[in-house]
Design a protein around this motif. Structure first.
Motif, short mmCIF file in Angstrom:
data_model
loop_
_atom_site.label_atom_id
_atom_site.label_comp_id
_atom_site.label_asym_id
_atom_site.label_seq_id
_atom_site.Cartn_x
_atom_site.Cartn_y
_atom_site.Cartn_z
N THR A 1 0.85 -1.20 0.00
CA THR A 1 0.00 0.00 0.00
C THR A 1 0.88 1.25 0.00
OG1 THR A 1 -0.04 0.20 2.42
CG2 THR A 1 -1.76 -1.16 1.40
N ASP A 2 0.28 2.37 -0.34
CA ASP A 2 0.99 3.65 -0.26
C ASP A 2 1.42 3.95 1.18
OD1 ASP A 2 0.52 3.94 -2.94
OD2 ASP A 2 -0.99 5.52 -2.74
N GLU A 3 0.60 3.51 2.16
CA GLU A 3 0.91 3.79 3.56
C GLU A 3 2.19 3.09 4.00
OE1 GLU A 3 -2.90 4.99 2.51
OE2 GLU A 3 -2.17 2.89 2.42
N LYS B 1 14.52 0.27 -4.10
CA LYS B 1 13.17 -0.31 -4.09
C LYS B 1 12.13 0.78 -3.81
CE LYS B 1 10.44 -3.74 -1.54
NZ LYS B 1 10.46 -4.72 -0.44
N PHE B 2 12.43 1.62 -2.84
CA PHE B 2 11.58 2.74 -2.45
C PHE B 2 11.37 3.70 -3.64
CE2 PHE B 2 11.79 7.18 -0.78
CZ PHE B 2 10.67 7.21 0.01
N TYR B 3 12.46 3.98 -4.35
CA TYR B 3 12.41 4.91 -5.48
C TYR B 3 11.59 4.34 -6.64
CZ TYR B 3 13.89 8.07 -9.18
OH TYR B 3 13.89 8.97 -10.21
N VAL B 4 11.78 3.05 -6.92
CA VAL B 4 11.09 2.42 -8.05
C VAL B 4 9.57 2.51 -7.88
CG1 VAL B 4 10.57 0.16 -9.06
CG2 VAL B 4 12.94 0.90 -8.83
N TYR B 5 9.09 2.25 -6.68
CA TYR B 5 7.64 2.33 -6.44
C TYR B 5 7.13 3.74 -6.72
CZ TYR B 5 3.14 1.92 -3.99
OH TYR B 5 1.79 1.91 -3.67
N ALA B 6 7.81 4.73 -6.18
CA ALA B 6 7.37 6.13 -6.35
C ALA B 6 7.40 6.54 -7.82
CB ALA B 6 8.26 7.05 -5.53
N TYR C 1 1.36 11.42 -6.41
CA TYR C 1 2.53 10.66 -6.89
C TYR C 1 3.63 11.58 -7.43
CZ TYR C 1 -0.46 6.74 -5.92
OH TYR C 1 -1.27 5.84 -5.27
N GLN C 2 3.28 12.80 -7.79
CA GLN C 2 4.32 13.81 -8.04
C GLN C 2 5.11 14.03 -6.75
OE1 GLN C 2 2.25 17.30 -9.41
NE2 GLN C 2 1.71 16.42 -11.40
N GLU C 3 4.38 14.09 -5.64
CA GLU C 3 5.02 14.29 -4.34
C GLU C 3 5.86 13.08 -3.95
OE1 GLU C 3 3.83 14.93 0.38
OE2 GLU C 3 2.28 15.15 -1.15
N LYS D 1 9.82 13.11 -3.17
CA LYS D 1 10.34 12.60 -1.89
C LYS D 1 11.42 11.53 -2.13
CE LYS D 1 6.49 13.36 1.34
NZ LYS D 1 5.37 12.72 2.08
N ALA D 2 11.16 10.65 -3.09
CA ALA D 2 12.13 9.60 -3.40
C ALA D 2 13.44 10.20 -3.90
CB ALA D 2 11.56 8.65 -4.45
#
Length: 600
Positions: free
Chosen positions: A22-24, A70-75, A88-90, A94-95
Motif C-alpha cells: 500500500t501507499d501507507e 526499491k523505495f524509489y522504483v515504487y514512487a 505521486y508527483q510528491e 520525496k524519493a
C-alpha cells in the motif's frame, strides 16, 4: 484523448503491490529511511578505523542503497502511471530527496577510502570475514585513485557541479521551452506548428514536399540560432576538457570511457570499421533513391518508409510471437519470459497522463517491470522484445549476483535488448513467404542499422573531433562546427554537402552531444547484438550458454570481460565485421526484391 486507468483490465497493468502493498507502507518506509540516514552520519571519519569498520560501514551503505532503490522504483512507477496525479508527483519528489540525502551522508566514503594503500587493503581482507565480497568494487575504486584529488580540490569541483552543468541546462531550456518552429503543411490539408515531437513523423511522410518543407523549417530555425547553440556546445566541451585535465587524464575521451573501464581502442576500432564499410551505406542510399524513384535524393528523403506493407499485431498476438521467438534461449529463459508476460510485470496500454515511450525498470528486490504504450504495429512488437531483453538481463543478473554486483553498466545494457530484436528479425525472415512482407522486414532492419551503427558513429566522430579541436585551442564557432558536420555527413552518406546545405546545422539539435561520450555505445551495442543473434540462431548450444553467462554476470567483472563471456571481443574488429556482413547480406536480399518489383 486517452482515458484514465479505471477502464483498463487488471491483467494489462503492472502489479506494484509486489513492491509495497500500500501507499501507507511506502510512506512508513520514507520516515524509516530518513531516520536511518540520520543515524548513518556517525560513520563519517571512521571508515578505516579497522578492517571490521570498513566492512560494517560498506554493509550499511549497501543495505541503505538497496532499500532506497526499491523505495524509489515504487514512487517513480506510480508517478509514471499518471503524471498528473499530485500525490505521486510528491512521492517522486520525496524519493529523489532521499537519494540526494544518501549521496550527501556517504560523500565521505570515497575520499576516506582513497587513503588506503593496496597493501593495507590486502591485510584488511584477511582480518574481516566477508569483506572479500567487495573485492571487485574496491579494485575499481583503487584504479581511479590516480584521478581523485585532495579533499579540498574535490569539494571545489563538487561545489561547481551546477555551474559545470549550466551549458547543458541552457541548451535544454532553449531547445525544449523557448525555441519556436514555423507552421508547415501536414500532408492532410492542414497547416500545423512544427515541433520536436512531430518532426520525425513529417520526415516519414510519403509526400516529398511535406518532408522538404518540414526539414527546411527545422534547420532554418537552427541556422537563425546557430551562434547561441555553438556557444552552449563549446562551453560544454570546455567543461569536459577542464575536468579531464584537473583529474590528470590525457583527454576528455579517456576520462569519460574510464568511468566504465572501457579502453579507448574500442572507440577507435568502431570508427575505423565504420569508415571501411561506408560503401555499404552508399549502396543503401543509392537503393533508397531507386525505390523512391528520385533523380536526386536529399537528406530529407532518408526517413520515409520504403514499404507500403503495414504488419499489425494485437498485444496478445505479440506476446505469443515473442514467447515463440525467445524460446530459442532454452527452458529457463522461456519460463522467465512467461512469468513476466503472465504475472503482471507489464503496464501495457496508453492512458491519460501516462508517461510516454517504453522502458524496463525495477530494483534488485522487485520484478523487472516494463512500461509500454501499446499500438498494434510491427514496431511495437519490436519494442516488446526489446524491453523483455532488458528485463531478462535484469532478472538473470539479480538472481545470479549478490546485491553489490546485481546491476549492469550502460555500456552493456543495450546488447541484451537489441540481441532480442535481431533474433526476432532472423525468425520473421525465416518464416515469411510473401515478398512484400519480407521487403518490409528487411527495410525495418536496414533502417535500424543505418540509424544506429552508421548515424551514431557519425555523431561519435563529430563529438571526438570537437573535444580534440578545443583541446588544441580551436574556437568552436558555428562556422567551424557547420563545416565539420557538413563534411562528415557528406563522407557518411555520399550526398553532396552543397546539395544538402541545411544538414550542416543538424549538430545544433542533438542533445547527445551534451552527454559526454555516450553515443558510441549505441553503435557498439547494436553491432555486438547483431553478432550474438547470428550465433544464437545459427550456432551451437555452447553459444547460447555463453550468452546466458553474460546475462548472469552483472557488474561482477569489467564490462569488456563480461561481454567476452558471450564470445565478443570489443577490442577487435571481428564483431563489427560480422555485423556488417549481416547488413550486406540483407542489403543484397533487398536489392534482389527490388529487381523483382516486390516494393511496387
Amino acid at each position: 484523448m486517452s482515458e484514465n486507468r479505471s477502464h483498463l483490465e487488471e491483467k494489462y497493468t503492472w502489479d506494484l503491490t509486489t513492491i509495497f502493498p500500500t501507499d501507507e507502507v511506502w510512506e512508513a518506509e520514507y520516515e524509516a529511511l530518513n531516520l536511518a540516514l540520520d543515524d548513518a552520519r556517525v560513520y563519517q571519519g571512521h571508515l578505516l578505523d579497522s578492517a571490521q569498520s570498513l566492512k560494517d560501514i560498506t554493509d550499511a551503505q549497501m543495505d541503505l542503497m538497496r532499500r532506497i532503490e526499491k523505495f524509489y522504483v515504487y514512487a517513480s512507477m506510480k508517478h509514471d502511471e499518471d503524471t498528473t496525479v499530485a500525490k505521486y508527483q510528491e512521492f517522486d519528489a520525496k524519493a529523489t530527496s532521499v537519494y540526494a540525502k544518501f549521496s550527501e551522508v556517504f560523500a565521505f566514503y570515497e575520499p576516506e577510502f582513497m587513503a588506503l594503500t593496496q597493501e593495507q587493503l590486502e591485510t584488511y581482507y584477511a582480518e574481516a570475514t566477508g569483506l572479500d565480497l567487495y573485492r571487485h568494487n574496491f579494485e575499481r575504486l583503487m584504479q581511479q585513485k590516480a584521478h581523485v584529488l585532495s579533499k579540498a580540490e574535490e569539494e571545489l569541483l563538487a561545489g561547481a557541479s551546477e555551474i559545470f552543468g549550466s551549458a547543458g541546462e541552457t541548451f535544454s531550456i532553449l531547445d525544449n521551452a523557448d525555441i519556436r518552429f514555423p507552421f508547415v503543411p501536414d500532408g492532410k490539408g492542414d497547416v500545423i506548428e512544427l515541433t520536436h515531437g512531430n518532426y520525425i513523423s513529417l520526415m516519414e511522410n510519403k509526400d516529398r514536399e511535406v518532408r522538404r518543407e518540414a526539414y527546411e523549417a527545422m534547420y532554418s530555425t537552427y541556422e537563425q540560432f546557430q551562434h547561441t547553440y555553438a556557444k552552449t556546445l563549446q562551453t560544454n566541451v570546455k567543461v569536459h576538457n577542464f575536468k579531464a585535465k584537473a583529474r590528470k587524464y590525457s583527454s576528455a575521451r579517456e576520462a569519460a570511457l574510464s568511468a566504465n573501464f572501457v579502453p579507448e581502442v574500442v572507440y577507435d576500432t568502431l570508427v575505423a570499421s565504420v569508415h571501411k564499410h561506408l560503401p555499404l551505406l552508399h549502396r543503401y542510399v543509392k537503393l533508397r533513391k531507386e525505390i523512391l524513384g528520385l533523380d536526386d535524393l536529399k537528406m530529407y528523403d532518408m526517413y520515409t518508409p520504403l514499404s507500403e506493407t503495414d504488419l499489425a499485431f494485437t498485444y496478445d498476438e505479440a506476446l505469443e510471437k515473442a514467447e515463440q521467438v525467445l524460446a530459442i534461449f532454452g527452458e529457463d529463459y522461456a519460463a522467465r519470459v512467461h512469468e513476466a508476460f503472465t504475472q503482471r510485470w507489464i503496464d501495457v496500454h496508453v492512458s491519460k497522463g501516462k508517461r510516454s515511450g517504453a522502458y524496463s525498470g525495477g530494483a534488485y528486490d522487485t520484478n523487472a517491470f516494463m512500461l509500454l504504450n501499446w499500438q498494434d504495429t510491427l514496431d511495437n512488437l519490436y519494442t516488446l522484445v526489446h524491453e523483455t531483453g532488458h528485463s531478462m538481463h535484469s532478472s538473470y543478473t539479480r538472481s545470479s549476483q549478490p546485491y553489490p554486483y546485481g546491476d549492469y553498466p550502460i555500456f552493456l545494457a543495450e546488447i541484451a535488448s537489441t540481441t532480442n530484436e535481431n533474433i526476432l528479425t532472423e525468425t520473421l525472415l525465416q518464416e515469411v513467404e510473401d515478398d512484400k512482407v519480407r521487403f518490409a522486414i528487411l527495410n525495418n532492419y536496414l533502417d535500424g542499422f543505418r540509424g544506429t551503427i552508421f548515424r551514431q558513429t557519425q555523431f561519435a566522430e563529430f563529438e571526438d573531433a570537437i573535444h580534440k579541436a578545443d583541446q588544441e585551442g580551436q574556437v568552436l564557432t558555428s562556422e567551424f562546427l557547420n563545416d565539420l558536420y557538413a563534411d562528415l555527413n557528406e563522407k557518411y552518406y555520399g550526398l553532396s554537402k552543397d546539395d544538402n546545405e541545411f544538414i550542416q546545422y543538424e549538430w545544433a539539435r542533438i542533445p547527445h552531444f551534451y552527454y559526454n561520450y555516450y553515443v558510441f555505445q549505441y553503435s557498439t551495442g547494436f553491432a555486438a547484438a547483431n553478432f550474438l543473434a547470428e550465433r544464437i540462431v545459427n550456432g551451437t548450444q555452447e553459444d547460447k550458454d555463453k550468452y546466458l553467462d553474460y546475462l548472469k554476470a552483472g557488474s561482477s567483472d569489467y564490462p569488456l570481460n563480461v561481454i567476452a563471456k558471450a564470445g565478443v571481443d570489443m577490442t577487435s574488429t571481428d564483431y563489427l565485421d560480422a555485423a556488417f556482413d549481416v547488413f550486406e547480406k540483407r542489403l543484397i536480399e533487398l536489392e534482389e526484391l527490388v529487381a523483382k518489383g516486390a516494393h511496387l
